[in-house]
Write a protein that holds these residues in place. Sequence first.
Motif, PDB file in Angstrom:
ATOM      1  N   GLU A  14     -40.533  39.536  -1.298  1.00 25.41           N
ATOM      2  CA  GLU A  14     -39.980  39.133  -0.095  1.00 25.41           C
ATOM      3  C   GLU A  14     -41.049  38.931   0.921  1.00 25.41           C
ATOM      4  OE1 GLU A  14     -35.871  41.162   0.709  1.00 25.41           O
ATOM      5  OE2 GLU A  14     -37.126  42.463  -0.621  1.00 25.41           O
ATOM      6  N   LYS A  15     -40.940  38.007   1.979  1.00 24.01           N
ATOM      7  CA  LYS A  15     -41.790  37.615   2.986  1.00 24.01           C
ATOM      8  C   LYS A  15     -42.511  38.974   3.343  1.00 24.01           C
ATOM      9  CE  LYS A  15     -41.584  36.818   7.651  1.00 24.01           C
ATOM     10  NZ  LYS A  15     -42.746  37.337   8.272  1.00 24.01           N
TER      11      LYS A  15
ATOM     12  N   SER B 231     -35.141  31.486  -1.987  1.00 28.15           N
ATOM     13  CA  SER B 231     -34.090  31.073  -0.758  1.00 28.15           C
ATOM     14  C   SER B 231     -34.538  31.936   0.350  1.00 28.15           C
ATOM     15  CB  SER B 231     -32.826  31.174  -1.423  1.00 28.15           C
ATOM     16  OG  SER B 231     -32.293  30.438  -2.310  1.00 28.15           O
ATOM     17  N   CYS B 232     -34.035  31.179   1.493  1.00 29.13           N
ATOM     18  CA  CYS B 232     -34.126  31.958   2.680  1.00 29.13           C
ATOM     19  C   CYS B 232     -33.037  33.166   2.633  1.00 29.13           C
ATOM     20  CB  CYS B 232     -33.740  31.297   3.719  1.00 29.13           C
ATOM     21  SG  CYS B 232     -35.029  30.079   4.639  1.00 29.13           S
ATOM     22  N   PRO B 233     -33.537  34.357   3.288  1.00 29.66           N
ATOM     23  CA  PRO B 233     -32.708  35.536   3.571  1.00 29.66           C
ATOM     24  C   PRO B 233     -31.677  35.275   4.309  1.00 29.66           C
ATOM     25  CG  PRO B 233     -34.806  36.082   4.449  1.00 29.66           C
ATOM     26  CD  PRO B 233     -34.925  34.720   3.718  1.00 29.66           C
ATOM     27  N   GLY B 234     -30.666  35.756   4.347  1.00 30.48           N
ATOM     28  CA  GLY B 234     -29.332  35.434   5.370  1.00 30.48           C
ATOM     29  C   GLY B 234     -29.706  36.126   6.692  1.00 30.48           C
TER      30      GLY B 234
ATOM     31  N   TYR C 282     -34.140  38.307   9.491  1.00 28.19           N
ATOM     32  CA  TYR C 282     -34.939  38.945   8.505  1.00 28.19           C
ATOM     33  C   TYR C 282     -35.738  40.089   9.257  1.00 28.19           C
ATOM     34  CZ  TYR C 282     -38.396  40.075   4.888  1.00 28.19           C
ATOM     35  OH  TYR C 282     -39.297  40.323   3.865  1.00 28.19           O
TER      36      TYR C 282
ATOM     37  N   PRO D 208     -37.728  43.218   8.299  1.00 24.45           N
ATOM     38  CA  PRO D 208     -38.194  44.074   6.852  1.00 24.45           C
ATOM     39  C   PRO D 208     -38.684  45.459   7.121  1.00 24.45           C
ATOM     40  CG  PRO D 208     -39.795  42.551   7.756  1.00 24.45           C
ATOM     41  CD  PRO D 208     -38.593  42.287   8.733  1.00 24.45           C
TER      42      PRO D 208
ATOM     43  N   THR E  40     -36.468  34.701  11.598  1.00 24.58           N
ATOM     44  CA  THR E  40     -35.412  33.767  10.995  1.00 24.58           C
ATOM     45  C   THR E  40     -35.976  32.631  10.125  1.00 24.58           C
ATOM     46  OG1 THR E  40     -34.115  34.197  12.990  1.00 24.58           O
ATOM     47  CG2 THR E  40     -33.434  32.432  11.835  1.00 24.58           C
ATOM     48  N   CYS E  41     -35.266  32.447   9.159  1.00 28.77           N
ATOM     49  CA  CYS E  41     -35.975  31.646   8.126  1.00 28.77           C
ATOM     50  C   CYS E  41     -35.040  30.153   8.056  1.00 28.77           C
ATOM     51  CB  CYS E  41     -35.807  32.103   6.603  1.00 28.77           C
ATOM     52  SG  CYS E  41     -36.434  30.834   5.294  1.00 28.77           S
TER      53      CYS E  41
END
Length: 498
Positions: free
Chosen positions: A360-361, A454-457, A460, A462, A476-477
């Motif tokens: 994840e990012k 895919s983008c996380p909903g 984000y 973390p 936000t993705c």
Amino acid sequence: MKNLSRKTLAAASAVTLGVGLAVTGGLAPAASAAGPDTTFLVLAPQGARTDKAAARVAAADGTVVASYDQIGVLVVRSTNPDFVTDVAGAGVDSVASTAGLGSALDEGETVEVSAAEAAKAANTTADPTKEPLYGQQWDLPMIDVPQAHAVNAGRADVVVGVLDSGISSSHPDLAGQIAKDKSASCLGGVADTTESAWNPTNSDHGTHVAGTIAAAVNGVGVAGIAPGVKVAAVKVVNNDGYIFPEAAVCGFLWAAEHGMRVTNNSYYIDPWQLNCRNDARQRPVWQAVQRALRYSQSKGVLHVASAGNSNYDLAHKVTDTGSPNNGTPEQRANLTNACLVLPGEAPGVVTVSAVGPTGEKSYYSSYGQGVVEVTAPGGDTRFRTQGVSSTLTDGILSTTFNTATRTNGWGFKQGTSMSSPHAAGVAALAVSAHPGMTSSQLSAFLGNTAEAISCPGGVYNPVPLIAAGPNAYDATCSGGARNGFYGAGMVNAYNVVK
């Protein structure tokens, strides 16, 4: 852009940025009063040679220290306090002092592995998974490096330029990996091929980057992504940790004229978070860098660059409050997309975001739909502990050089400075397997072979408990298969060679 691991090497007082001017007029007399010895970029009109500009420089009491006639750019030194005005005339398109335009390198903290780990028994296989420290290189299986090496570990005629702080030529994992005949220091805008000049002085950043790309599979230390290729040290970071525009221009031209197929650029040019083409102070730098990039791309060089470590949405620029990072920060509001990160946002450059061991990012990684091309492992020492503590082994393990003791080693760093060389290493494997690719084809190939993420909903978040505040790293993705966090997805070493 301020990067997470960047040293905030702020100068004690504000610096004055050079003014870029469109200039016309007749020859001006040289100034008589001497000022500080200053470096200038002098640009001839697009497509023109530099002979007329060089004559203007001489008339204005300047000395040409480097002439890049291929792109119409001169690097000049002068003590004339009126040089910018005096050099104006036919043959000169724009000019800017580069005093104060050095950007601090995103240095990062090096956490070295223990002596016991580094001294593990050597092996003689060509399997990267048998390297003594491979067990801590979680990043390599994430992008299928072992599978790639079974097909193609890179060709020795492929050279990756590491535009950085130099590479330790005595490191046991790198000594045989460096193309010494293609290495140089570009400090001051002038190439110096002396080995001592392109070795590291006060930073091991370039040595760490080089190991990620091409550390030898030799039974010592770590494995590189493309151990069959060569790396060239192109030193653009001075002893104070700054990258000046003239060094970057020299580096791009050096790579172009010495047959490099890929360069890694884990830095940005200019101490401002964004270089604004509509700002008279910054436009000449943009013009010079853009000319250098275009020329090198025409020679087949693919430039790979880090996205930055500010958790900044590069697709929606609004304000800049933290730069210049080597002087007193100024407030710049209502920014537009005329303001770019250099070299990451220049056309044709592959911009890389970072992920941690979970895929994840990384909490620090900058992002932006249409800006980030791909993503790669860069480390995230906070994600799995939710900001309470640091898990150092969740950084990227690579080669290091202790500048205090002048000794080689291995250690962890994190940042998009570490994700970018992963992409550069994969690009080196790709061009090894497909040597006929142009730089634009190679860029597209990296994206087409990446594994989509895919983008996380929602928002984000973390590291909600990090000391900086519960929402300090919210992001936000946006986008679908190609999105702002991950671009086309995770680079994949096996996909580019199979």
